[in-house]
Motif scaffolding. Structure first.
Motif, PDB file in Angstrom:
ATOM      1  N   SER A   2       0.953  -1.069  -0.058  1.00 48.23           N
ATOM      2  CA  SER A   2       0.163  -0.113   0.093  1.00 48.23           C
ATOM      3  C   SER A   2       0.502   1.258  -0.099  1.00 48.23           C
ATOM      4  O   SER A   2       2.252   1.144   0.314  1.00 48.23           O
ATOM      5  CB  SER A   2      -0.820  -0.032   1.247  1.00 48.23           C
ATOM      6  N   ALA A   3       0.245   2.354  -0.290  1.00 48.02           N
ATOM      7  CA  ALA A   3       1.000   3.665  -0.233  1.00 48.02           C
ATOM      8  C   ALA A   3       1.410   4.078   0.880  1.00 48.02           C
ATOM      9  O   ALA A   3       2.185   4.887   1.231  1.00 48.02           O
ATOM     10  CB  ALA A   3       0.046   4.658  -0.945  1.00 48.02           C
ATOM     11  N   ALA A   4       0.689   3.478   2.248  1.00 47.17           N
ATOM     12  CA  ALA A   4       0.896   3.912   3.284  1.00 47.17           C
ATOM     13  C   ALA A   4       2.375   3.428   3.950  1.00 47.17           C
ATOM     14  O   ALA A   4       3.144   4.180   4.736  1.00 47.17           O
ATOM     15  CB  ALA A   4      -0.062   3.231   4.371  1.00 47.17           C
ATOM     16  N   THR A   5       2.959   2.412   3.297  1.00 47.18           N
ATOM     17  CA  THR A   5       4.561   2.011   3.570  1.00 47.18           C
ATOM     18  C   THR A   5       5.321   3.308   2.821  1.00 47.18           C
ATOM     19  O   THR A   5       6.301   3.257   3.500  1.00 47.18           O
ATOM     20  CB  THR A   5       4.513   0.601   2.904  1.00 47.18           C
ATOM     21  N   ASP A   6       4.886   3.666   2.006  1.00 49.76           N
ATOM     22  CA  ASP A   6       5.937   4.781   1.382  1.00 49.76           C
ATOM     23  C   ASP A   6       5.839   6.198   1.930  1.00 49.76           C
ATOM     24  O   ASP A   6       6.410   7.142   1.647  1.00 49.76           O
ATOM     25  CB  ASP A   6       5.540   4.875  -0.181  1.00 49.76           C
ATOM     26  N   ALA A   7       4.731   6.291   2.936  1.00 56.11           N
ATOM     27  CA  ALA A   7       4.612   7.643   3.340  1.00 56.11           C
ATOM     28  C   ALA A   7       5.912   8.347   4.083  1.00 56.11           C
ATOM     29  O   ALA A   7       6.136   9.444   3.390  1.00 56.11           O
ATOM     30  CB  ALA A   7       3.647   7.460   4.766  1.00 56.11           C
ATOM     31  N   PRO A   8       6.589   7.884   5.116  1.00 54.18           N
ATOM     32  CA  PRO A   8       7.885   8.602   5.397  1.00 54.18           C
ATOM     33  C   PRO A   8       9.008   8.448   4.488  1.00 54.18           C
ATOM     34  O   PRO A   8       9.257   7.368   3.987  1.00 54.18           O
ATOM     35  CB  PRO A   8       8.446   7.782   6.658  1.00 54.18           C
ATOM     36  N   ALA A   9       9.433   9.671   3.897  1.00 54.53           N
ATOM     37  CA  ALA A   9      10.524   9.366   2.995  1.00 54.53           C
ATOM     38  C   ALA A   9      11.847   9.006   3.588  1.00 54.53           C
ATOM     39  O   ALA A   9      11.935   9.152   4.866  1.00 54.53           O
ATOM     40  CB  ALA A   9      10.609  10.831   2.230  1.00 54.53           C
ATOM     41  N   ALA A  10      12.802   8.727   2.845  1.00 56.57           N
ATOM     42  CA  ALA A  10      14.017   8.360   3.301  1.00 56.57           C
ATOM     43  C   ALA A  10      14.494   9.293   4.467  1.00 56.57           C
ATOM     44  O   ALA A  10      14.605  10.569   4.111  1.00 56.57           O
ATOM     45  CB  ALA A  10      14.921   7.992   2.280  1.00 56.57           C
ATOM     46  N   GLY A  11      14.960   9.105   5.658  1.00 55.36           N
ATOM     47  CA  GLY A  11      15.470   9.905   6.523  1.00 55.36           C
ATOM     48  C   GLY A  11      14.389  10.808   7.331  1.00 55.36           C
ATOM     49  O   GLY A  11      14.773  11.429   8.221  1.00 55.36           O
ATOM     50  N   ASP A  12      13.091  10.582   7.016  1.00 58.69           N
ATOM     51  CA  ASP A  12      12.027  11.094   7.619  1.00 58.69           C
ATOM     52  C   ASP A  12      11.706  10.707   9.056  1.00 58.69           C
ATOM     53  O   ASP A  12      10.847  11.383   9.841  1.00 58.69           O
ATOM     54  CB  ASP A  12      10.916  11.394   6.997  1.00 58.69           C
ATOM     55  N   VAL A  13      12.073   9.474   9.301  1.00 59.14           N
ATOM     56  CA  VAL A  13      11.714   8.841  10.674  1.00 59.14           C
ATOM     57  C   VAL A  13      12.607   9.168  11.476  1.00 59.14           C
ATOM     58  O   VAL A  13      13.967   8.413  11.370  1.00 59.14           O
ATOM     59  CB  VAL A  13      11.324   7.241  10.074  1.00 59.14           C
ATOM     60  N   PRO A  14      12.510   9.843  12.635  1.00 58.48           N
ATOM     61  CA  PRO A  14      13.630   9.973  13.628  1.00 58.48           C
ATOM     62  C   PRO A  14      14.045   8.790  14.154  1.00 58.48           C
ATOM     63  O   PRO A  14      13.407   7.784  14.547  1.00 58.48           O
ATOM     64  CB  PRO A  14      12.814  10.878  14.719  1.00 58.48           C
ATOM     65  N   GLY A  15      15.564   8.866  14.419  1.00 58.94           N
ATOM     66  CA  GLY A  15      16.173   7.659  14.813  1.00 58.94           C
ATOM     67  C   GLY A  15      16.636   6.617  13.835  1.00 58.94           C
ATOM     68  O   GLY A  15      16.916   5.480  14.514  1.00 58.94           O
ATOM     69  N   ARG A  16      16.248   6.526  12.754  1.00 59.52           N
ATOM     70  CA  ARG A  16      16.310   5.905  11.816  1.00 59.52           C
ATOM     71  C   ARG A  16      17.050   6.044  10.662  1.00 59.52           C
ATOM     72  O   ARG A  16      17.032   7.471  10.268  1.00 59.52           O
ATOM     73  CB  ARG A  16      14.988   4.766  11.514  1.00 59.52           C
ATOM     74  N   PRO A  17      18.229   5.413  10.190  1.00 61.21           N
ATOM     75  CA  PRO A  17      19.185   5.875   9.060  1.00 61.21           C
ATOM     76  C   PRO A  17      18.132   5.901   7.860  1.00 61.21           C
ATOM     77  O   PRO A  17      17.088   5.378   7.628  1.00 61.21           O
ATOM     78  CB  PRO A  17      20.135   4.772   8.850  1.00 61.21           C
ATOM     79  N   ALA A  18      18.725   6.864   6.832  1.00 65.10           N
ATOM     80  CA  ALA A  18      17.948   6.966   5.668  1.00 65.10           C
ATOM     81  C   ALA A  18      17.963   5.495   4.840  1.00 65.10           C
ATOM     82  O   ALA A  18      18.729   4.846   4.829  1.00 65.10           O
ATOM     83  CB  ALA A  18      18.400   8.024   4.794  1.00 65.10           C
ATOM     84  N   ARG A  19      16.764   5.407   4.198  1.00 61.46           N
ATOM     85  CA  ARG A  19      16.631   4.068   3.207  1.00 61.46           C
ATOM     86  C   ARG A  19      17.612   4.316   2.138  1.00 61.46           C
ATOM     87  O   ARG A  19      17.695   5.679   1.484  1.00 61.46           O
ATOM     88  CB  ARG A  19      15.599   3.803   2.841  1.00 61.46           C
ATOM     89  N   PRO A  20      18.543   3.417   1.484  1.00 57.18           N
ATOM     90  CA  PRO A  20      19.024   3.383   0.218  1.00 57.18           C
ATOM     91  C   PRO A  20      18.152   3.655  -1.028  1.00 57.18           C
ATOM     92  O   PRO A  20      17.164   3.331  -0.804  1.00 57.18           O
ATOM     93  CB  PRO A  20      19.917   2.051  -0.002  1.00 57.18           C
ATOM     94  N   ALA A  21      18.642   3.965  -1.898  1.00 58.28           N
ATOM     95  CA  ALA A  21      17.953   4.637  -3.204  1.00 58.28           C
ATOM     96  C   ALA A  21      17.416   3.086  -3.935  1.00 58.28           C
ATOM     97  O   ALA A  21      18.357   2.192  -3.641  1.00 58.28           O
ATOM     98  CB  ALA A  21      18.582   5.110  -4.114  1.00 58.28           C
ATOM     99  N   GLY A  22      16.110   3.142  -4.183  1.00 52.89           N
ATOM    100  CA  GLY A  22      15.686   1.851  -4.599  1.00 52.89           C
ATOM    101  C   GLY A  22      15.193   1.001  -3.775  1.00 52.89           C
ATOM    102  O   GLY A  22      14.610  -0.266  -3.957  1.00 52.89           O
ATOM    103  N   TYR A  23      15.096   1.337  -2.233  1.00 54.07           N
ATOM    104  CA  TYR A  23      14.568   0.485  -1.296  1.00 54.07           C
ATOM    105  C   TYR A  23      13.209  -0.089  -1.440  1.00 54.07           C
ATOM    106  O   TYR A  23      13.171  -1.463  -1.368  1.00 54.07           O
ATOM    107  CB  TYR A  23      14.646   1.037   0.279  1.00 54.07           C
ATOM    108  N   TRP A  24      12.395   0.417  -1.807  1.00 56.19           N
ATOM    109  CA  TRP A  24      11.042   0.124  -1.650  1.00 56.19           C
ATOM    110  C   TRP A  24      10.700  -0.849  -3.091  1.00 56.19           C
ATOM    111  O   TRP A  24       9.974  -1.584  -3.189  1.00 56.19           O
ATOM    112  CB  TRP A  24       9.903   1.413  -1.504  1.00 56.19           C
TER     113      TRP A  24
END
Length: 58
Positions: A2-24
């Motif tokens: 679902s689109a809900a899993t894409d809601a926080p963009a890379a690095g938008d979640v505090p305390g978590r590292p940014a997702r690498p490009a192409g993760y989703w």
């Protein structure tokens, strides 16, 4: 997925590292290759997420 899993963009979640490009995209490819769940598997997952509150606390 679902689109809900894409809601926080890379690095938008505090305390978590940014997702690498192409993760989703990679996650979607893996999910698309998986065999479908059987009715029994669906029932077990549904049961796990719908436990009574008292049992969750245990």
């Amino acid at each position: 997925m679902s689109a809900a899993t894409d809601a926080p963009a890379a690095g938008d979640v505090p305390g978590r590292p940014a997702r690498p490009a192409g993760y989703w995209d990679r996650v979607r490819r893996i999910v698309d290759q998986a065999p479908p769940l059987t009715p029994d598997q669906r029932a077990r997952i549904r049961t796990a997420f719908h436990q009574p509150q008292a049992r969750r606390a245990a």
